[in-house]
Enzyme design. Structure first.
Site, short mmCIF file in Angstrom:
data_model
loop_
_atom_site.label_atom_id
_atom_site.label_comp_id
_atom_site.label_asym_id
_atom_site.label_seq_id
_atom_site.Cartn_x
_atom_site.Cartn_y
_atom_site.Cartn_z
N ILE A 36 0.77 -0.95 0.07
CA ILE A 36 0.15 -0.01 0.16
C ILE A 36 0.97 1.29 -0.25
CG2 ILE A 36 -1.94 1.31 1.16
CD1 ILE A 36 -2.81 -1.38 -0.35
N ASP A 85 12.61 1.39 13.59
CA ASP A 85 11.32 0.80 14.06
C ASP A 85 10.18 1.75 14.96
OD1 ASP A 85 10.11 -0.35 16.20
OD2 ASP A 85 10.58 -1.89 16.67
N SER A 162 -5.27 3.86 8.07
CA SER A 162 -5.90 3.03 8.82
C SER A 162 -7.09 1.86 8.71
CB SER A 162 -7.23 4.54 9.63
OG SER A 162 -7.66 3.77 10.15
N LYS A 180 -6.18 0.63 15.25
CA LYS A 180 -6.92 1.81 14.26
C LYS A 180 -7.64 2.32 14.99
CE LYS A 180 -4.19 -0.42 10.70
NZ LYS A 180 -3.15 0.65 10.51
#
Length: 292
Positions: A36, A85, A162, A180
């Protein structure tokens, strides 16, 4: 790399956006090696933006940056920053410094680093729950926080990645739904608090996007066929759908848009997702019974 998930010059020549739309802009992207976030970055770079790809895995991060750089007129337009990280604020902060040293500023931020797996509540350990919340929610906070100084200067824009799992009960996804939901709340809070500084804050919530890591991990073999009945537009989403929506959010067309969650799911959440239904409720009953 599945070429069905990547973009090429046709995104500009046959698309909705002019080639130099983001000329002179710089994007800072966490999770940029994922399907994505990679296509989001590809879209920005194709439209003239420079980008820093930030990730934990060195090989994946460098490969993603190398691939995306081939789309740019300036082959030095993409910077790979690996071994970061997002749960560690200092590491993210250092990545921001490297980006500014390379490109001079940051205009756009995509907070897309995420972790997920399929697990019911009975088998979900506190550590596993914490891991997802820390990567998704704390990681998003750290990303926005580390970029704040630069965003103040550029009057930039933040886009959090999200989902829709917290809009209703989704089996085996309580951990990511909780994370989320927190991201949505954070994005709206930042829209209110940072708006007076000229900074916009929004979320994008992808639905069932075909040929992505997330869909492969969460969906069963029969998912695609049955899922279509739950999608009003009667098709799975594409990575290009995400790319187009991302460009819109960062473009001048959305200059008055902030505090919004842009759901890109073909209307699926209104009917309830099909995620996890192949295992529901039999797997849950078996799991709960075994715990008694």
């Amino acid at each position: 790399m599945n070429t069905a998930n990547t973009l090429d010059g046709k995104f500009v020549t046959e698309g909705s956006w002019r080639p130099d739309l983001f000329k002179g802009k710089v994007a800072f992207v966490t999770g940029g090696a994922g399907t994505i976030c990679r296509v989001q970055t590809e879209a920005l770079v194709l439209l003239g933006c420079k980008a820093a790809i930030v990730g934990r895995d060195q090989e994946r991060t460098e490969q993603a940056a190398k691939g995306i750089s081939q789309l740019a007129k300036d082959k030095d337009a993409v910077l790979a920053i690996a071994n970061v990280d997002v749960r560690n604020f200092e590491q993210v902060e250092n990545a921001v410094k490297k980006t500014v040293e390379k490109f001079g500023k940051i205009d756009f931020v995509i907070a897309g680093a995420a972790g997920n797996f399929v697990c019911d509540f009975a088998n979900l350990s506190p550590n596993a729950f914490k891991s997802v919340v820390d990567i998704d929610l704390l990681g998003s906070f750290n990303t926005a926080k580390a970029c704040l100084k630069e965003l103040k200067k550029s009057k930039g824009s933040i886009l959090f990645v999200s989902a829709t799992f917290h809009y209703y009960g989704v089996p085996f996804q309580g951990h990511v739904g909780a994370a989320k939901a927190g991201i949505d709340a954070l994005a709206k809070n930042l829209a209110v608090e940072l708006g007076p500084l000229g900074i916009r804050s929004n979320c994008i919530a992808p639905g069932a996007i075909d040929n992505t890591e997330g869909l492969k991990r969460l969906a069963g073999k029969k998912y695609k066929e049955k899922a279509l009945a739950k999608i009003p537009l009667q098709r799975l989403g594409s990575t290009r759908d995400i790319a187009e929506s991302t460009v819109y959010i960062f473009s001048p067309a959305a200059s008055y848009v902030t505090g919004t969650v842009l759901v890109v799911d073909g209307g699926m959440w209104h009917l309830g997702t099909y995620f996890g239904h192949e295992l529901y409720p039999e797997a849950l009953i078996k799991s709960m019974t075994s715990k008694l």
